[in-house]
Design an enzyme around this catalytic site. Sequence first.
Site, PDB file in Angstrom:
ATOM      1  N   ASP A  31       0.849  -1.073   0.175  1.00 11.02           N
ATOM      2  CA  ASP A  31       0.110   0.089  -0.078  1.00 11.02           C
ATOM      3  C   ASP A  31       0.898   1.350  -0.070  1.00 11.02           C
ATOM      4  OD1 ASP A  31      -3.126   0.488   1.006  1.00 11.02           O
ATOM      5  OD2 ASP A  31      -1.852   2.304   0.976  1.00 11.02           O
ATOM      6  N   ILE A  32       0.465   2.231  -0.914  1.00 10.06           N
ATOM      7  CA  ILE A  32       1.366   3.532  -1.033  1.00 10.06           C
ATOM      8  C   ILE A  32       1.349   4.332   0.393  1.00 10.06           C
ATOM      9  CG2 ILE A  32      -0.553   5.020  -1.901  1.00 10.06           C
ATOM     10  CD1 ILE A  32       1.629   5.351  -4.390  1.00 10.06           C
ATOM     11  N   ASN A  87     -12.878  -3.109   2.367  1.00 14.78           N
ATOM     12  CA  ASN A  87     -13.881  -1.886   2.418  1.00 14.78           C
ATOM     13  C   ASN A  87     -14.889  -1.992   1.375  1.00 14.78           C
ATOM     14  OD1 ASN A  87     -12.585  -0.963   4.631  1.00 14.78           O
ATOM     15  ND2 ASN A  87     -11.098   0.219   3.385  1.00 14.78           N
ATOM     16  N   GLY A  93     -15.129   3.604   3.515  1.00 14.39           N
ATOM     17  CA  GLY A  93     -13.929   3.929   3.089  1.00 14.39           C
ATOM     18  C   GLY A  93     -13.248   3.533   1.863  1.00 14.39           C
ATOM     19  N   GLN A  94     -14.111   2.930   1.321  1.00  9.28           N
ATOM     20  CA  GLN A  94     -13.659   2.389  -0.153  1.00  9.28           C
ATOM     21  C   GLN A  94     -13.317   3.477  -0.942  1.00  9.28           C
ATOM     22  OE1 GLN A  94     -16.181  -0.444  -2.255  1.00  9.28           O
ATOM     23  NE2 GLN A  94     -14.183  -1.102  -3.814  1.00  9.28           N
ATOM     24  N   HIS A 100     -10.145  -5.388  -3.508  1.00 10.57           N
ATOM     25  CA  HIS A 100      -8.837  -5.831  -3.096  1.00 10.57           C
ATOM     26  C   HIS A 100      -9.167  -5.953  -1.564  1.00 10.57           C
ATOM     27  CE1 HIS A 100      -9.776  -1.443  -2.674  1.00 10.57           C
ATOM     28  NE2 HIS A 100      -9.174  -1.488  -1.716  1.00 10.57           N
ATOM     29  N   LEU A 101      -8.181  -6.691  -1.069  1.00  6.31           N
ATOM     30  CA  LEU A 101      -8.182  -6.857   0.279  1.00  6.31           C
ATOM     31  C   LEU A 101      -6.851  -6.442   1.045  1.00  6.31           C
ATOM     32  CD1 LEU A 101      -9.245 -10.465  -0.761  1.00  6.31           C
ATOM     33  CD2 LEU A 101     -10.588  -9.430   1.100  1.00  6.31           C
ATOM     34  N   HIS A 102      -6.939  -5.707   2.267  1.00  6.55           N
ATOM     35  CA  HIS A 102      -5.781  -4.936   2.838  1.00  6.55           C
ATOM     36  C   HIS A 102      -5.449  -6.329   3.867  1.00  6.55           C
ATOM     37  CE1 HIS A 102      -6.821  -0.735   2.056  1.00  6.55           C
ATOM     38  NE2 HIS A 102      -8.063  -1.328   1.954  1.00  6.55           N
TER      39      HIS A 102
END
Length: 112
Positions: A31-32, A87, A93-94, A100-102
């Site tokens: 993640d950036i 999300n 918060g998406q 995608h999955l964090h």
Amino acid sequence: MTTDCLFCRIVAGEVPAARVAESERSIAIRDINPAAPVHVLVVPKRHEPDVGALASSSTEDLADAFALIAEVARQEGIATDHRIVANTGSGAGQTIFHAHLHVLGGKRLPER
Ligand code: AMP
Ligand code: ZN
């Protein structure tokens, strides 16, 4: 592939990202803007707007994403202590509407 989708462009290699792993159906990138010492995004190659849509359209893609999460967690040394977050919707918060999955870990995470 949806050309105006950032994650489709990362999957296609058109936009650079720090890839940490890849499977047949998913990629894993850092993640950036990390929220924890380890913060990896597992991104299915297929464009679907969220994980619910992904599950409805392809259980294979969903299973592949979770298998890649397990591989990344092992690789990052957080196999026994990590959190998986998905999300769905801007109210949650998406911000990127490609499923995608964090995968978060590397510190004691807050309760929620
Ligand atoms: P979400 O808010 O669940 O849609 O997650 C989107 C995530 O993508 C956020 O945590 C962002 O920091 C992250 N992000 C945005 N652009 C990039 C990028 N170019 N490379 C890696 N991660 C990104
Ligand atoms: Zn996409």
